[in-house]
Design a protein around this motif. Structure first.
Motif, short mmCIF file in Angstrom:
data_model
loop_
_atom_site.label_atom_id
_atom_site.label_comp_id
_atom_site.label_asym_id
_atom_site.label_seq_id
_atom_site.Cartn_x
_atom_site.Cartn_y
_atom_site.Cartn_z
N ILE A 107 -14.05 5.10 -10.10
CA ILE A 107 -14.26 5.48 -8.67
C ILE A 107 -15.42 4.36 -8.24
O ILE A 107 -15.36 3.88 -7.16
N LEU A 108 -16.60 4.60 -9.21
CA LEU A 108 -17.40 3.56 -8.65
C LEU A 108 -17.31 1.94 -8.52
O LEU A 108 -17.50 1.42 -7.50
N SER A 167 -16.13 -2.68 -5.05
CA SER A 167 -15.40 -3.72 -4.92
C SER A 167 -14.70 -3.82 -3.81
O SER A 167 -14.06 -4.96 -3.41
N THR A 168 -14.22 -2.83 -3.08
CA THR A 168 -13.47 -2.55 -1.92
C THR A 168 -14.14 -2.20 -0.74
O THR A 168 -13.46 -1.97 0.38
N PRO A 185 -27.08 -7.77 1.44
CA PRO A 185 -26.87 -8.93 1.17
C PRO A 185 -25.27 -9.14 0.98
O PRO A 185 -24.85 -10.23 0.97
N ARG A 186 -24.57 -7.96 1.08
CA ARG A 186 -23.15 -8.09 1.16
C ARG A 186 -22.61 -8.55 2.69
O ARG A 186 -21.48 -8.92 2.66
N THR A 187 -23.44 -8.40 3.56
CA THR A 187 -22.97 -8.87 5.02
C THR A 187 -22.92 -10.09 5.23
O THR A 187 -23.63 -10.95 4.96
N THR A 188 -21.78 -10.52 5.86
CA THR A 188 -21.36 -12.04 6.25
C THR A 188 -21.76 -12.07 7.66
O THR A 188 -21.78 -11.18 8.50
N ILE A 189 -21.64 -13.45 8.08
CA ILE A 189 -21.79 -13.71 9.36
C ILE A 189 -20.70 -13.15 10.26
O ILE A 189 -20.71 -12.72 11.29
#
Ligand code: PLP
Length: 463
Positions: free
Chosen positions: A22-23, A28-29, A442-446
């Protein structure tokens, strides 16, 4: 089955591996999933009530089905790359898995006897954090649940060190941008509203030194005892950092304690840009720093640091009869002597394991990325008609409002949540309602930023 509160090794593996699955799926999604949801009380409460607690056992897989289907999707995913509200919680997998280990072994980290190696690791990690902030070798502290308790713990130490706990006539100074947890902490530890001075912030939402100095002088002239200044090392509203060096200078000259609330911002000191923004952080008497914010740890992971760790011990240490066996050796440190909790979990493990797994460079880059994304958002908003910046990008935050027509900001926030792509929150700055993006994930993109502003454009024209 389960009569004696035990599972067989096979059952533990099957439940445990499912939880890991589950984690892993979650981490990852998440970028392809909605940012989360707010359950309606009228639905979620009856749903849970429809599963009454039973005398008989239940297959944990059936319970996990419910948790996967009805509980977890009905929360906000604060680690989602497009969750920009409040202060996001972009935790990492190593941090999450460390909590499972610490909880599984149920490490007692209150005394050296109970958790020796855990206490040693806590000391080590606290030394790292104090070192990042430039505090001297006398510094120390401990992990707590978060910034609220860190602020309170530091203020208890300040009250004890400066006032010997006699608070009559003592006055405390902080800007009107200070987090509410500070005022709550002061109330809990006995200060009355008339002892608190809310200094109106300047045009950059920082503490104005002249107003502070005048307020202190007026209080002294009235026979009161100015005792502590609480500075912001990154406000929750705008990321503003109070003039720490100047405050340290004034506090030293006046014999006052300087506490910095760096729950949000202090961890940014790891990066070059953060270090510049936080000049003077090394001069404070105490500091709150939340690894569960800008150091990417799972909740609950706050930290209080003192320039002189002994002052924390002086404020908190008690020696009851039943703990005598525990306190026999000088070099054995008891974390419970430094704060309010006796039974404490092993919070240092997640910070240790994740900082070492990814390495400091990865953390520095992740923090820098947060600074950059707020700047990208500011540039984009400035380039689009209708939007005006109220607080430029700083410390991973930008605030703005819509001027093309009157809009309902709460309707925009609600529409964003219903849409599910991204989420942000509103605040008030100088009486003006503003939207605010906190971009520390840090996962955020432009592309995430652009897609979010596209939706803001759309909802601002509709709400
Ligand atoms: C500046 C600041 N101080 C204190 C707190 C309270 O921290 P916690 O919620 O971890 O108790 C927050 C939370 O956002 C914060 O931003």
């Amino acid at each position: 089955m389960h009569k004696n509160l035990e599972l067989t090794p096979e059952e533990m593996r099957s439940v445990g591996y499912r939880v890991i699955d589950i984690l892993v799926e979650h981490f990852s999604t998440m970028k392809d999933k909605p940012v989360g949801a707010k359950a309606e009380p009228a639905q979620i409460r009856p749903m849970l009530a429809s599963m009454p607690l039973s005398d008989a056992p239940c297959d944990p897989h059936r319970l996990l089905d419910t948790i996967e289907r009805d509980i977890l999707p009905n929360t906000l995913n604060v680690a989602h790359p497009r969750f920009f509200a409040f202060v996001p919680g972009p935790n990492n997998f190593m941090s999450a898995i460390s909590d499972a280990l610490a909880a599984g072994f149920n490490v007692f980290n209150g005394s050296w006897l109970g958790g020796s190696a855990a206490a040693a690791m806590e000391l080590e990690v606290i030394e790292w954090l104090a070192g990042f902030c430039g505090l001297p070798g006398t510094a120390g502290g401990l992990f707590v649940s978060g910034g609220s308790v860190a602020n309170m713990t530091a203020l208890v130490a300040a009250r004890h060190a400066v006032l010997n706990d006699r608070i009559e006539g003592a006055t405390i100074y902080f800007s009107d941008q200070t987090h509410s947890s500070v005022e709550r902490a002061l109330r809990v530890i006995g200060f009355h509203p008339e002892q608190l001075r809310h200094i109106p912030s300047d045009s950059e939402w920082r503490m104005p030194m002249d107003a502070l100095v005048s307020a202190m002088a007026a209080d002294r002239a009235a026979g009161l005892r100015p005792f502590c200044v609480i500075a912001n090392a990154g406000t929750t509203n705008t990321g503003a950092v109070d003039p720490l060096s100047e405050l340290a200078h004034v506090c030293k000259a006046e014999g006052m304690w300087l506490h910095a609330d760096g729950a949000y911002g202090a961890a940014a000191v790891l990066s070059e840009r953060g270090r510049k923004a936080l000049t003077g952080l090394d001069q404070v008497d105490s500091l709150s720093l939340d690894p569960h914010k800008w150091l990417f740890q799972s909740f609950e992971c706050g930290c209080v640091l003192l320039r002189d760790a002994e002052l924390l011990k002086k404020a908190f240490r008690f020696m009851p009869e039943y703990l005598r066996d525990v306190h026999r050796h000088q070099d054995e440190v008891h974390p419970a002597d430094y704060g309010i909790q006796l039974t404490r979990s092993f919070r240092a493990l997640k910070v240790w394991l994740s900082l070492r797994t990814f390495g400091l460079d990865a953390f520095r880059a992740a923090i820098d990325h947060g600074f950059e994304l707020a700047e990208v958002a500011e540039r984009e908003l400035r380039s689009r008609p209708g939007w005006e910046i109220l607080s430029p990008a700083q410390m991973g935050m930008v605030s703005f409002h819509y001027t093309a027509r009157e809009v309902s900001y709460s309707a925009i926030v609600d529409a964003m949540l219903r849409d599910g792509y991204a989420f942000l929150s509103s605040t008030k700055l100088g009486g003006i309602t503003a939207l605010r993006l906190c971009t520390i994930n840090p996962r955020t993109t432009i592309e995430d930023i652009m897609g979010t502003i596209d939706r803001l454009d759309r909802f601002a024209s509709e709400c």
